[in-house]
Motif scaffolding. Structure first.
Motif, PDB file in Angstrom:
ATOM      1  N   VAL A   9       0.764  -1.214  -0.058  1.00 27.74           N
ATOM      2  CA  VAL A   9       0.055  -0.041  -0.095  1.00 27.74           C
ATOM      3  C   VAL A   9       0.781   1.242  -0.047  1.00 27.74           C
ATOM      4  CG1 VAL A   9      -1.942  -1.233   1.076  1.00 27.74           C
ATOM      5  CG2 VAL A   9      -0.169  -0.121   2.631  1.00 27.74           C
ATOM      6  N   ALA A  10       0.324   2.329  -0.436  1.00 19.42           N
ATOM      7  CA  ALA A  10       1.043   3.518  -0.303  1.00 19.42           C
ATOM      8  C   ALA A  10       0.181   4.868  -0.691  1.00 19.42           C
ATOM      9  CB  ALA A  10       2.190   3.643  -1.598  1.00 19.42           C
ATOM     10  N   SER A  11       0.455   5.902  -0.201  1.00 20.77           N
ATOM     11  CA  SER A  11      -0.408   7.130  -0.289  1.00 20.77           C
ATOM     12  C   SER A  11       0.500   8.312  -0.887  1.00 20.77           C
ATOM     13  CB  SER A  11      -1.042   7.593   0.851  1.00 20.77           C
ATOM     14  OG  SER A  11      -0.120   8.120   1.916  1.00 20.77           O
ATOM     15  N   GLY A  12      -0.215   9.201  -1.787  1.00 19.08           N
ATOM     16  CA  GLY A  12       0.547  10.189  -2.193  1.00 19.08           C
ATOM     17  C   GLY A  12       0.554  10.474  -3.681  1.00 19.08           C
ATOM     18  N   PRO A  13       1.417   9.321  -4.508  1.00 17.54           N
ATOM     19  CA  PRO A  13       1.404   9.493  -5.907  1.00 17.54           C
ATOM     20  C   PRO A  13       0.539   9.453  -6.635  1.00 17.54           C
ATOM     21  CG  PRO A  13       2.372   7.431  -5.253  1.00 17.54           C
ATOM     22  CD  PRO A  13       1.936   8.172  -3.947  1.00 17.54           C
ATOM     23  N   GLU A  14       0.344  10.191  -7.835  1.00 20.73           N
ATOM     24  CA  GLU A  14      -0.830   9.987  -8.641  1.00 20.73           C
ATOM     25  C   GLU A  14      -0.692   9.316  -9.957  1.00 20.73           C
ATOM     26  OE1 GLU A  14      -2.301  13.961  -9.745  1.00 20.73           O
ATOM     27  OE2 GLU A  14      -2.699  14.571  -7.580  1.00 20.73           O
ATOM     28  N   ALA A  15       0.574   8.860 -10.066  1.00 19.42           N
ATOM     29  CA  ALA A  15       0.972   8.079 -11.102  1.00 19.42           C
ATOM     30  C   ALA A  15       1.371   6.574 -11.054  1.00 19.42           C
ATOM     31  CB  ALA A  15       2.078   8.597 -12.166  1.00 19.42           C
ATOM     32  N   VAL A  16       1.080   5.775 -11.854  1.00 20.60           N
ATOM     33  CA  VAL A  16       1.327   4.165 -11.537  1.00 20.60           C
ATOM     34  C   VAL A  16       2.946   4.124 -11.486  1.00 20.60           C
ATOM     35  CG1 VAL A  16       1.319   1.825 -12.651  1.00 20.60           C
ATOM     36  CG2 VAL A  16      -0.790   3.214 -12.470  1.00 20.60           C
ATOM     37  N   ALA A  17       3.548   4.613 -12.512  1.00 20.88           N
ATOM     38  CA  ALA A  17       4.954   4.529 -12.360  1.00 20.88           C
ATOM     39  C   ALA A  17       5.738   4.933 -11.060  1.00 20.88           C
ATOM     40  CB  ALA A  17       5.528   5.286 -13.860  1.00 20.88           C
ATOM     41  N   GLU A  18       5.210   6.102 -10.550  1.00 26.10           N
ATOM     42  CA  GLU A  18       5.823   6.525  -9.420  1.00 26.10           C
ATOM     43  C   GLU A  18       5.677   6.099  -8.317  1.00 26.10           C
ATOM     44  OE1 GLU A  18       5.580  10.618  -6.766  1.00 26.10           O
ATOM     45  OE2 GLU A  18       4.343  10.316  -8.264  1.00 26.10           O
ATOM     46  N   VAL A  19       4.465   4.976  -8.228  1.00 21.27           N
ATOM     47  CA  VAL A  19       4.075   4.515  -6.884  1.00 21.27           C
ATOM     48  C   VAL A  19       4.934   2.964  -7.151  1.00 21.27           C
ATOM     49  CG1 VAL A  19       1.956   3.162  -7.596  1.00 21.27           C
ATOM     50  CG2 VAL A  19       2.215   3.554  -5.390  1.00 21.27           C
ATOM     51  N   VAL A  20       5.101   2.532  -8.390  1.00 20.05           N
ATOM     52  CA  VAL A  20       5.725   1.359  -8.345  1.00 20.05           C
ATOM     53  C   VAL A  20       7.160   1.641  -8.215  1.00 20.05           C
ATOM     54  CG1 VAL A  20       6.245  -0.700  -9.964  1.00 20.05           C
ATOM     55  CG2 VAL A  20       3.884  -0.032  -9.746  1.00 20.05           C
ATOM     56  N   ARG A  21       7.751   2.379  -8.705  1.00 17.64           N
ATOM     57  CA  ARG A  21       9.184   2.935  -8.819  1.00 17.64           C
ATOM     58  C   ARG A  21       9.454   2.931  -7.153  1.00 17.64           C
ATOM     59  NH1 ARG A  21       9.201   7.323 -11.359  1.00 17.64           N
ATOM     60  NH2 ARG A  21       9.113   8.525  -9.860  1.00 17.64           N
ATOM     61  N   THR A  22       8.535   3.702  -6.501  1.00 18.48           N
ATOM     62  CA  THR A  22       8.957   3.925  -4.801  1.00 18.48           C
ATOM     63  C   THR A  22       8.869   2.582  -4.172  1.00 18.48           C
ATOM     64  OG1 THR A  22       7.884   6.056  -5.094  1.00 18.48           O
ATOM     65  CG2 THR A  22       8.162   5.042  -2.735  1.00 18.48           C
ATOM     66  N   TRP A  23       7.989   1.481  -4.633  1.00 14.08           N
ATOM     67  CA  TRP A  23       7.849   0.297  -3.957  1.00 14.08           C
ATOM     68  C   TRP A  23       9.039  -0.277  -4.313  1.00 14.08           C
ATOM     69  CZ3 TRP A  23       2.089  -0.710  -5.781  1.00 14.08           C
ATOM     70  CH2 TRP A  23       1.100  -0.196  -4.799  1.00 14.08           C
ATOM     71  N   MET A  24       9.562  -0.358  -5.682  1.00 13.23           N
ATOM     72  CA  MET A  24      10.841  -1.115  -5.922  1.00 13.23           C
ATOM     73  C   MET A  24      12.152  -0.570  -5.280  1.00 13.23           C
ATOM     74  SD  MET A  24      10.253  -3.763  -7.870  1.00 13.23           S
ATOM     75  CE  MET A  24      11.762  -4.057  -8.681  1.00 13.23           C
ATOM     76  N   GLU A  25      11.951   0.472  -4.802  1.00 15.36           N
ATOM     77  CA  GLU A  25      13.043   0.981  -4.114  1.00 15.36           C
ATOM     78  C   GLU A  25      13.245   0.882  -2.571  1.00 15.36           C
ATOM     79  OE1 GLU A  25      12.929   5.302  -4.918  1.00 15.36           O
ATOM     80  OE2 GLU A  25      13.708   5.199  -6.767  1.00 15.36           O
ATOM     81  N   SER A  26      12.210   0.100  -2.219  1.00 14.24           N
ATOM     82  CA  SER A  26      11.834  -0.510  -0.905  1.00 14.24           C
ATOM     83  C   SER A  26      11.992  -1.931  -0.487  1.00 14.24           C
ATOM     84  CB  SER A  26      10.569   0.044  -0.132  1.00 14.24           C
ATOM     85  OG  SER A  26      10.246  -0.613   0.818  1.00 14.24           O
ATOM     86  N   PRO A  27      13.035  -2.401   0.136  1.00 12.52           N
ATOM     87  CA  PRO A  27      13.227  -3.835  -0.095  1.00 12.52           C
ATOM     88  C   PRO A  27      12.051  -4.772   0.250  1.00 12.52           C
ATOM     89  CG  PRO A  27      15.136  -2.672   0.975  1.00 12.52           C
ATOM     90  CD  PRO A  27      14.121  -1.510   0.551  1.00 12.52           C
ATOM     91  N   PRO A  28      11.506  -4.321   1.300  1.00 11.04           N
ATOM     92  CA  PRO A  28      10.093  -5.505   1.575  1.00 11.04           C
ATOM     93  C   PRO A  28       9.222  -5.337   0.510  1.00 11.04           C
ATOM     94  CG  PRO A  28      10.383  -3.380   3.090  1.00 11.04           C
ATOM     95  CD  PRO A  28      11.553  -3.469   2.457  1.00 11.04           C
ATOM     96  N   HIS A  29       8.890  -4.002  -0.012  1.00 10.91           N
ATOM     97  CA  HIS A  29       7.732  -4.035  -0.978  1.00 10.91           C
ATOM     98  C   HIS A  29       8.253  -4.595  -2.508  1.00 10.91           C
ATOM     99  CE1 HIS A  29       6.679  -0.714   1.515  1.00 10.91           C
ATOM    100  NE2 HIS A  29       5.432  -0.578   1.385  1.00 10.91           N
ATOM    101  N   ARG A  30       9.640  -4.483  -2.661  1.00  7.93           N
ATOM    102  CA  ARG A  30      10.276  -5.275  -3.878  1.00  7.93           C
ATOM    103  C   ARG A  30      10.216  -6.639  -3.742  1.00  7.93           C
ATOM    104  NH1 ARG A  30      14.658  -3.784  -7.433  1.00  7.93           N
ATOM    105  NH2 ARG A  30      15.988  -5.866  -7.799  1.00  7.93           N
ATOM    106  N   LYS A  31      10.296  -7.158  -2.314  1.00 11.40           N
ATOM    107  CA  LYS A  31      10.232  -8.488  -2.258  1.00 11.40           C
ATOM    108  C   LYS A  31       9.043  -9.222  -2.646  1.00 11.40           C
ATOM    109  CE  LYS A  31      11.096 -12.258   1.227  1.00 11.40           C
ATOM    110  NZ  LYS A  31      11.332 -12.298   2.720  1.00 11.40           N
ATOM    111  N   ASN A  32       7.760  -8.360  -2.359  1.00  7.76           N
ATOM    112  CA  ASN A  32       6.699  -8.764  -2.644  1.00  7.76           C
ATOM    113  C   ASN A  32       6.374  -8.439  -4.341  1.00  7.76           C
ATOM    114  OD1 ASN A  32       5.276  -9.240  -0.414  1.00  7.76           O
ATOM    115  ND2 ASN A  32       4.025  -7.688   0.142  1.00  7.76           N
TER     116      ASN A  32
END
Length: 306
Positions: free
Chosen positions: A120-143
């Motif tokens: 889950v995340a809050s803030g971004p309005e674009a798919v690319a931005e939220v997925v990029r942020t998840w990929m930069e976070s090890p636990p989110h990237r793991k999912n």
């Protein structure tokens, strides 16, 4: 500013409970929330956003030579419900307003999983931005790069324009045939015995019928237990039917593929010793509980010489 929080990823054996959501509160908040099914000012719709989420996740997986995820309607339902809930309460959390957690919501949507996860995340309005942020976070990237096969995603917007994102991941339990799967289990076990240079077990109809009955008992109670409702064990039942000598029982639940059930037993030294030891007869049974979870019972015997 994107504010992701640690994802959750839980095994199917976790037992969960939650409170029912207040219908009045939910309805009162609906007017304050727009979900991803509402056309956005940029022309985006729920289907377009979901397609972009899937493409972004699969692009990340392709870079790691991982198989793609597919969209599953029941995971969409779970993700959409939680995205709306977060937006309604303007709170980023894996815990729903009804006390639910991701496994509870995914089960409630009707998805029978072996493993599940949520980002889950809050803030971004674009798919690319939220997925990029998840990929930069090890636990989110793991999912995102996890051993999942399905996903569902959604975004919901508060009246103030704040976006809440939710993606649910799942790997389903393989379908189980109560008639054919026991034979496949025994075949997998005999292949393991052949590799260990131990002779094959012979199927026994009495062991099979007893195993099937206790599998049904376990599924009805949703509990791995060697006793039936009357407190009797498979050993009691077999002795009543004339079995004498060495007997063994091994149980499992939550896995649908016979080969993986056997592999999980062989990974445990005590079970492995029993499976590859001097037993000569076998019977297997499997039953499915009301939530689609399989329960396996394997009975082994070596009859006394007359």
């Amino acid at each position: 500013m994107i504010r992701p929080i640690p994802p959750t990823r839980l095994p199917s054996c976790l037992l969960l409970a939650g409170l029912l959501i207040s219908i009045c509160w939910s309805r009162a908040q609906e007017a304050k929330t727009k979900d991803s099914g509402t056309p956005r000012s940029d022309g985006g719709t729920a289907d377009a956003i979901l397609a972009d989420l899937l493409a972004a996740h699969n692009a990340a997986r392709a870079e790691q030579k991982l198989p793609p995820l597919t969209i599953h309607a029941r995971l969409i339902e779970a993700a959409r419900g939680h995205a709306r809930d977060m937006a309604e309460h303007d709170e980023l959390s894996h815990e729903g307003s009804d006390g639910s957690d991701p496994p509870k919501r995914i089960k409630r949507a009707g998805y029978v999983y072996k493993e599940c996860g949520e980002n889950v995340a809050s803030g971004p309005e674009a798919v690319a931005e939220v997925v990029r942020t998840w990929m930069e976070s090890p636990p989110h990237r793991k999912n995102i790069l996890g051993d999942f096969t399905d996903m569902g995603g959604a975004v919901a917007e508060t009246s103030g324009g704040k976006m809440y994102w939710c993606v649910d991941f799942g790997r389903p339990i393989a379908p189980v045939d109560p008639v054919k799967s026991p034979a496949a289990l025994i075949a997998a076990l005999n292949r393991a015995r052949a590799e260990a240079k131990t002779r094959s077990l012979k199927s026994d109809p009495v062991l099979a019928s007893t195993a099937a009955r206790f599998a049904r008992e376990a599924a009805a109670r949703k509990s791995l237990d060697t006793k039936d409702r009357d407190g009797r064990t498979p050993f009691d039942a077999l002795k009543d039917r004339g079995f004498r000598g060495r007997l063994g029982v091994i149980l499992a639940s939550g896995e649908g593929e016979p080969e993986k059930v056997v592999a999980s037993w062989l990974a445990e030294r005590r079970d492995r010793d029993s499976l590859l030891s001097g037993f000569d007869r076998v019977g297997a049974g499997v039953a499915i509980d009301s939530e689609g979870v399989p329960y396996w019972v394997l009975l082994l015997s070596r009859r006394e010489a007359p």
